[in-house]
Design an enzyme around this catalytic site. Sequence first.
Site, short mmCIF file in Angstrom:
data_model
loop_
_atom_site.label_atom_id
_atom_site.label_comp_id
_atom_site.label_asym_id
_atom_site.label_seq_id
_atom_site.Cartn_x
_atom_site.Cartn_y
_atom_site.Cartn_z
CE LYS A 87 -65.44 -21.60 8.14
NZ LYS A 87 -65.25 -20.14 8.31
CB SER B 183 -62.00 -8.41 4.20
OG SER B 183 -63.06 -9.01 4.93
CD GLN C 82 -64.98 -12.84 7.64
OE1 GLN C 82 -64.70 -11.98 8.49
NE2 GLN C 82 -64.73 -14.12 7.83
CG ASP D 221 -59.82 -19.27 5.43
OD1 ASP D 221 -59.37 -18.32 6.11
OD2 ASP D 221 -61.00 -19.35 5.07
CE LYS E 206 -58.29 -14.41 7.67
NZ LYS E 206 -59.53 -13.96 7.05
C1 S3P Z 1 -64.69 -15.65 4.43
C2 S3P Z 1 -63.72 -14.73 4.14
C3 S3P Z 1 -62.35 -14.79 4.67
C4 S3P Z 1 -62.01 -16.17 5.24
C5 S3P Z 1 -63.13 -16.73 6.06
C6 S3P Z 1 -64.39 -16.85 5.24
C7 S3P Z 1 -66.04 -15.47 3.88
O1 S3P Z 1 -62.21 -13.84 5.69
O2 S3P Z 1 -60.84 -16.10 6.00
O3 S3P Z 1 -62.79 -18.00 6.57
O4 S3P Z 1 -66.84 -16.42 3.90
O5 S3P Z 1 -66.33 -14.35 3.40
P1 S3P Z 1 -61.87 -12.27 5.36
O6 S3P Z 1 -62.92 -11.79 4.50
O7 S3P Z 1 -61.88 -11.58 6.69
O8 S3P Z 1 -60.49 -12.32 4.75
#
Ligand code: S3P
Length: 447
Positions: free
Chosen positions: A27, A173, A175, A329, A356
Amino acid sequence: MHGIRPCPLTARRNGPLRGRARVPGDKSISIRALILGALTVGETAIAGLLEGEDVLNTAQTLRALGAAVQQCGGRQWRIRGVGVGGFAAPAAPLDFGNSGTGCRLMLGAVGGCPVTAEFDGDASLRKRPMRRVLDPLERIGARTLNSADGRLPLTLVGARDPLPIVFEPQVASAQLKSAVLLAGLNAPGETVVIEREATRDHTEKMLTHFGAQVRIEAAGASGVNGRRITLTGQPELAPAPIVVPADPSSAAFPLVAALLTPASEVVLEGVMLNPLRTGLLTTLKEMGAAIEEVQRRTEGGEEVADLLVHASALRSVEVPASRAPSMIDEYPVLAVAAAFAEGTTVMRGLKELRVKESDRLAATAALLKENGVEVEIEGDDLMVQGRGRAPGGGLVATHMDHRIAMAALVMGLASERPVKIDDGSFIATSFPGFVELMRSLRAELSG
Ligand code: S3P
């Protein structure tokens, strides 16, 4: 559409799980491939894209911003980009559905462009904190309008003249890091993110793949896995083909199901083993799990292997907080595995689970309790009392959270009585075909 017609599912114990399967594409990589493809000049071909709803929603928002995104069949996609800084103002709000990753990364990508866009999502996404992303984006020059308490829906006015910043996130994070790097793409000079603990590095790797200059150095005290990431802004990104490997966070569910179901033997093909994603494998092996990595190879710039999994007797472990970024996750399904281990498993430092798709710390504890497992939350730590078996028999509230839904079904495959979930429809956000894949391994799942 979700939430209108919930789709209850029940999992019950059957014979051993047997067979080979390949879980869908990762993903994180799928979402990044679409976003960065949209920022190149030219056409990018993507193979093995995850066709889950989180990814499809992100694709739709990119179309609304002017990129041409085409699904060609067989999980092949083509995307014609608009170039760095080239997004057009969308005519309608951008709807990210359930996807925190899609939304936060796109806040960054749009925040560095001179366009205004409304961001929205489903009831779960509307509860999640966006302030952590909006703060650095405002330093870069974006503005936020109409947001109650830093949550969706909100309007983002992208920066006309984005500034390069040096940013030290307060939470680990990927993200957040990725949002800042994507906004920094359109800023002159160097954008720097300093991570105290390394998080998944797919954005950095893919930026390099598309021709941007990214420098990665160790940062922080010795013994700490910190990183300083420096991006040189305003590159011309050149299209390059992407192959998406199988998602280790999805593989986690059939993997744990096979470990817990006596006499099982399952092969999960081509699972990505990026070292910043393998915390669950490390932990399960410490617990005594028989998992063999066969045919290690490289796919799409990532190390992958087929995972050969045999049912195993597990023992409890203590999982350090420092491991959280590499298995963030996977805690719900690890907690299920812990219930079937012997002894008390302690998982430390789970604060981020509270924000989450649901409050995953509370939802994981509730899923176990509902099925007769003793569990406690102490501060940010989760303690699971493993007894080598679990009664089951519960009805689990999934709170619009795909991973709670799948973890509960894994529990039902191994517990004494069946486990029912209130709604399996959100599984399609990350793992379309989950029920069919599990059935192909002889799991008993019914609607
Ligand atoms: C992700 C980062 C994680 C993870 C999410 C996917 C990503 O979140 O939980 O399912 O693709 O960068 P966080 O960065 O908020 O921890």
